[in-house]
Motif scaffolding. Sequence first.
Motif, PDB file in Angstrom:
ATOM      1  N   SER A 111      39.803  41.409  49.825  1.00 49.75           N
ATOM      2  CA  SER A 111      39.930  40.875  48.476  1.00 49.75           C
ATOM      3  C   SER A 111      38.865  41.461  47.578  1.00 49.75           C
ATOM      4  CB  SER A 111      39.789  39.353  48.508  1.00 49.75           C
ATOM      5  OG  SER A 111      38.565  39.000  49.123  1.00 49.75           O
ATOM      6  N   ASN A 114      38.076  38.445  41.036  1.00 50.43           N
ATOM      7  CA  ASN A 114      39.140  38.178  40.063  1.00 50.43           C
ATOM      8  C   ASN A 114      38.524  37.624  38.778  1.00 50.43           C
ATOM      9  OD1 ASN A 114      41.468  37.542  38.725  1.00 50.43           O
ATOM     10  ND2 ASN A 114      42.346  36.270  40.363  1.00 50.43           N
ATOM     11  N   PHE A 116      40.425  37.077  36.158  1.00 52.39           N
ATOM     12  CA  PHE A 116      41.561  36.458  35.480  1.00 52.39           C
ATOM     13  C   PHE A 116      41.866  37.154  34.158  1.00 52.39           C
ATOM     14  CE2 PHE A 116      39.326  33.263  38.058  1.00 52.39           C
ATOM     15  CZ  PHE A 116      40.308  33.020  39.001  1.00 52.39           C
ATOM     16  N   GLY A 265      36.319  33.748  41.305  1.00 51.90           N
ATOM     17  CA  GLY A 265      37.701  34.007  41.695  1.00 51.90           C
ATOM     18  C   GLY A 265      37.823  35.240  42.559  1.00 51.90           C
ATOM     19  N   GLN A 267      40.916  37.930  44.361  1.00 58.40           N
ATOM     20  CA  GLN A 267      42.317  38.332  44.410  1.00 58.40           C
ATOM     21  C   GLN A 267      42.440  39.390  45.495  1.00 58.40           C
ATOM     22  OE1 GLN A 267      43.318  40.281  40.698  1.00 58.40           O
ATOM     23  NE2 GLN A 267      41.353  41.321  40.617  1.00 58.40           N
ATOM     24  N   LYS A 281      52.182  37.979  42.767  1.00 55.02           N
ATOM     25  CA  LYS A 281      51.478  38.810  41.781  1.00 55.02           C
ATOM     26  C   LYS A 281      50.241  38.152  41.175  1.00 55.02           C
ATOM     27  CE  LYS A 281      55.059  42.082  40.836  1.00 55.02           C
ATOM     28  NZ  LYS A 281      56.387  42.152  40.264  1.00 55.02           N
ATOM     29  N   LYS A 282      50.316  36.842  40.989  1.00 55.05           N
ATOM     30  CA  LYS A 282      49.216  36.160  40.300  1.00 55.05           C
ATOM     31  C   LYS A 282      47.889  36.367  41.033  1.00 55.05           C
ATOM     32  CE  LYS A 282      48.028  31.653  38.846  1.00 55.05           C
ATOM     33  NZ  LYS A 282      48.241  30.270  39.249  1.00 55.05           N
ATOM     34  N   VAL A 283      47.921  36.311  42.346  1.00 50.50           N
ATOM     35  CA  VAL A 283      46.676  36.459  43.111  1.00 50.50           C
ATOM     36  C   VAL A 283      46.638  37.781  43.881  1.00 50.50           C
ATOM     37  CG1 VAL A 283      46.144  34.021  43.353  1.00 50.50           C
ATOM     38  CG2 VAL A 283      47.773  35.088  44.928  1.00 50.50           C
ATOM     39  N   LYS A 284      47.622  38.636  43.591  1.00 49.88           N
ATOM     40  CA  LYS A 284      47.695  39.957  44.237  1.00 49.88           C
ATOM     41  C   LYS A 284      47.613  39.879  45.760  1.00 49.88           C
ATOM     42  CE  LYS A 284      46.521  42.684  40.292  1.00 49.88           C
ATOM     43  NZ  LYS A 284      45.590  43.555  39.607  1.00 49.88           N
ATOM     44  N   ARG A 285      48.361  38.954  46.329  1.00 44.56           N
ATOM     45  CA  ARG A 285      48.413  38.891  47.788  1.00 44.56           C
ATOM     46  C   ARG A 285      49.813  39.265  48.259  1.00 44.56           C
ATOM     47  NH1 ARG A 285      45.571  33.272  49.497  1.00 44.56           N
ATOM     48  NH2 ARG A 285      45.429  34.197  51.589  1.00 44.56           N
TER      49      ARG A 285
END
Lengths: 434, 434
Positions: A111, A114, A116, A265, A267, A281-285
């Motif tokens: 990770s 992030n 945001f 945060g 991601q 997509k929101k957390v790129k996982r």
Amino acid sequence: MNIKQSSNPRIVIIGGGFAGIALAKKLKNKKVQVVLLDKHNYHTFQPLLYQVATGGLEAGSIAYPIRKVIQEYEDIYFRLTSVKEIDTANKKVITEIGDLSYDYLVIATGSKTNYFGNKEIERNSMAMKTIPQSLNIRSLILENFEQAVLIEDEADRNRLINFVLVGGGPTGVELAGALAEMKKDILQKDYPDLDIAKMEINLIQSGDRILNTMSEKSSQEAEQFLLNLGVKVRKNVRVTNYNGRTITTNTDLTIDTSTLIWTAGVQGAMIDGLDGKSLVKKVKRIRVNQFSQVVGYDAIFAIGDIAMMEIDGFPEGHPMMAQPAIQQGRLLGENLLKLVNKQPMKPFEYKDKGSMATIGRNKAVVDMPPYHFSGIFAWFVWMFVHLFSLIGFKNKAVVFLNWVYNYIRFDREGRLIIRPFKKKSFVTFTSDEV
Amino acid sequence: MNIKQSSNPRIVIIGGGFAGIALAKKLKNKKVQVVLLDKHNYHTFQPLLYQVATGGLEAGSIAYPIRKVIQEYEDIYFRLTSVKEIDTANKKVITEIGDLSYDYLVIATGSKTNYFGNKEIERNSMAMKTIPQSLNIRSLILENFEQAVLIEDEADRNRLINFVLVGGGPTGVELAGALAEMKKDILQKDYPDLDIAKMEINLIQSGDRILNTMSEKSSQEAEQFLLNLGVKVRKNVRVTNYNGRTITTNTDLTIDTSTLIWTAGVQGAMIDGLDGKSLVKKVKRIRVNQFSQVVGYDAIFAIGDIAMMEIDGFPEGHPMMAQPAIQQGRLLGENLLKLVNKQPMKPFEYKDKGSMATIGRNKAVVDMPPYHFSGIFAWFVWMFVHLFSLIGFKNKAVVFLNWVYNYIRFDREGRLIIRPFKKKSFVTFTSDEV
């Protein structure tokens, strides 16, 4: 890439973090060819990055050469590179140093920080996910103090020694505790011509408690430990912007500071090339099934922070920390060997070994459900678990020796500006304003 | 600079190396104000830089925070800055962070690498006088190997793993020995897909013996130790140029290499502002009398590598190494206090404590006139003297622990590319040629 195809199927692992290394170990000398890719030539023990940032440990003590891990493995290759893209149609990874075909691909890229989407915060703040970033924070803290002693204007001086940590997770909490210890034990003595009482450590948490993945009791006790150390814990505050001088928030609060450390945060460290349906997509996982198989692909797997396994009890995947990564890596190692041998794979079951955080000298909070404990015993548990988890005897011994020394002497001798972080702006600033 | 004038006379020391620190210690809590300036916030134990470069020790083990040295001193200030110039007429030093007046000024700026005016060699080669430079060498060595495994063309690959050290002094000899140990014990295992026999370590010496400041016996034995380790010792060869790919010399010899480490010359780290008559321009050193007083100035002193005290037995000044620096620093401390109290100063007398060099595992040469010894006993003496000379208990303990570990395990775990040195050219090169 100059890698010979052997008679074994090729497993390409992207990332030598907790997940990737745990996986590679399981594949030692089995009937598979392993190619391990990483953009660093070392494995990083991330839970102790905050001690590197605050001069308690040297970088080398929490890093371990990847080539040393795999020294006695057969049919394994390490390559130092970044991966640009995955070509799933042709079963290839596209890297900085060329293309590489795979039979099985494992994405274990971990990770990153992030922000945001707030570019201004990203540009003006410090992250702490890698060793170079931690060393930058170390340099910056010390440069701030070296600069502060030169400055006569009180507001300008105070801005330099006002530290704001955004994010009340373990990283923010542990860093806040370490900074508070530095203030008390070291900076006061190192900078007698500064009024060290003016040094502030602000910990900003958007929610109503810090360590919100731990028990309520841990949150409360950790907060009390921080308050006792003089840390200003500001809950229910969300940082809205930071221009390099002043932080604005969603409340009336604004803070003048030269240093914002952002741990609010994370991601996934995403790689291009996967179908959009496989991604959150929101957390790129990356969505994976209970065998760590990426949704929509048979031969692609993801483990560790980048993987989101949406199963019962974990609607948002497992926590992005070392334990799930290690456990997923180990199981995937077994499962890949099963897959190669056309045996059925075993579904992943997370064994929660608990979580913990330390807050300065003699203090920690530990949740090992159903148990919770805190204080000096928890602190010993924290130390033991972290020492034990480090790779390599020498790192364990050096870290132990450093901890004993730092504890007895109330000291941290790693306060060295080896690579200056803001040397240039430092000079400009001082020639203008001093 | 925000420094208050006290009732004590102000002594400004430029440089926190061996000389400057030895001097500052002598002035602890005396009736003088001390301002210590350095461009790093730490003291460097230079004799062990080669072990940082070869991954045997971490940078933090041979560095010590200057502010920690002076933590309990009264009326002392440390400032992190470079000095631009001395204004002798107005008794001021001009620095990056402002001007500072002095009553007495001590120049202890040490030395830097001397390329004897060859800009192309300077641009294309590595120096090893500071910690950042040593870390760059460490990164470069490892990057070379990571790059070499990718390359199919044999000449290109061999160039990357051919190391040339120019200069047969202790630095070049010790580095050559350490590289030879790395080749044997580590690189062979870390890079099984490379033919490590192709790795060359060339040591080039312009004169007819290496370690030419030591006894002839030491020179001969050290050379034999190096030859046994597989180092190519090339004497009576002077490097004339290096374009980044090929070294040319004053003989027929040319060497294809990506890596030239230049330890063939040092010069004083000069500061502008002194009268030309005080300087020995060729080597950029400052002429001082036997009280370390700069010729032509009453209140300006120079000690350590930068100072050239032309007295009987030392027509070219004392050797540019730790011992003269420390001894000059200590005596000057006493002499400055005498000067302040209007007492006569004591002339400097150099006590030669001998010299030594280590050449890999179990091997060293030691001259302690009239004695000379070598081999494993000399190696123990070398280790003991270096351990003992490090500042700080923790550094001693960590270095000792590392040495024991490295010795027992035939290992060096600091093979970490924390800050890549040639990352960019690495990528360009490989995308062109792989």
